[in-house]
Design a protein around this motif. Structure first.
Motif, PDB file in Angstrom:
ATOM      1  N   LYS A   1       0.731  -1.474   0.044  1.00  0.00           N
ATOM      2  CA  LYS A   1      -0.056   0.000   0.116  1.00  0.00           C
ATOM      3  C   LYS A   1       0.750   1.350   0.026  1.00  0.00           C
ATOM      4  N   ARG A   2       1.935   1.368   0.988  1.00  0.00           N
ATOM      5  CA  ARG A   2       2.660   2.629   1.024  1.00  0.00           C
ATOM      6  C   ARG A   2       3.488   2.815  -0.337  1.00  0.00           C
TER       7      ARG A   2
ATOM      8  N   ARG B   1       3.270   1.775  -3.195  1.00  0.00           N
ATOM      9  CA  ARG B   1       2.160   2.139  -4.296  1.00  0.00           C
ATOM     10  C   ARG B   1       1.771   3.555  -4.241  1.00  0.00           C
ATOM     11  N   GLU B   2       1.789   4.057  -2.991  1.00  0.00           N
ATOM     12  CA  GLU B   2       1.226   5.557  -2.714  1.00  0.00           C
ATOM     13  C   GLU B   2       2.672   6.472  -3.051  1.00  0.00           C
ATOM     14  N   GLU B   3       3.639   5.857  -2.666  1.00  0.00           N
ATOM     15  CA  GLU B   3       4.874   7.039  -2.570  1.00  0.00           C
ATOM     16  C   GLU B   3       5.566   7.033  -3.953  1.00  0.00           C
TER      17      GLU B   3
ATOM     18  N   PRO C   1       4.926   6.825  -7.990  1.00  0.00           N
ATOM     19  CA  PRO C   1       3.861   6.714  -8.782  1.00  0.00           C
ATOM     20  C   PRO C   1       3.751   5.585 -10.093  1.00  0.00           C
TER      21      PRO C   1
ATOM     22  N   GLN D   1       1.558   2.970  -9.212  1.00  0.00           N
ATOM     23  CA  GLN D   1       0.078   3.179  -8.719  1.00  0.00           C
ATOM     24  C   GLN D   1      -0.873   2.313  -9.493  1.00  0.00           C
TER      25      GLN D   1
END
Length: 133
Positions: free
Chosen positions: A89-90, A92-94, A96, A99
């Protein structure tokens, strides 16, 4: 010398686990040094929350190995579910460019008590992952 024993009200424990897992589709995620550094930071944060001692984390291009010491109250499956879920999760958020992925990691993992694992067994697991999605 580091003392790896854990003391709580009811137990003293020293269970060392050796975990190995791979990115989905054997992506070469760990070629990126910034990604690898951030991955290790997140793993350490998760382990701290779970009262797990990180002994070592090693990343190869398309797999990671972790040596962790945990209390018997948390199962290896729960440890992996938490580490894989939070890091996926983290990261993929950080990052790009990740994503669009629904998950970074395969659902499987290898685990053994650290004292009972051979390099050949680890290599077999990693090689088998080449045929999995």
């Amino acid at each position: 010398m580091m003392n790896n024993y854990r003391k709580t009200k009811t137990t003293t424990s020293m269970i060392h686990y050796h975990f190995v897992f791979c990115p989905r589709y054997r992506r070469k995620l760990f070629d990126d040094e910034v990604f690898e550094k951030r991955f290790k930071e997140i793993v350490r944060d998760v382990c701290e929350e779970l009262d797990i001692l990180v002994i070592a984390i090693e990343c190869d291009r398309d797999n990671t190995q972790m040596f962790l010491s945990a209390l018997p109250s948390i199962s290896p499956s729960d440890i992996m579910a938490r580490i894989k879920g939070v890091t996926s999760k983290r990261l993929r958020e950080e990052f790009p460019y990740l994503q669009h992925l629904t998950s970074l990691w395969t659902r499987s993992f290898f685990v053994s008590t650290a004292e009972n694992v051979s390099n050949e067994l680890i290599r077999q697991y990693i090689d088998q992952q080449k045929t999995r999605g």
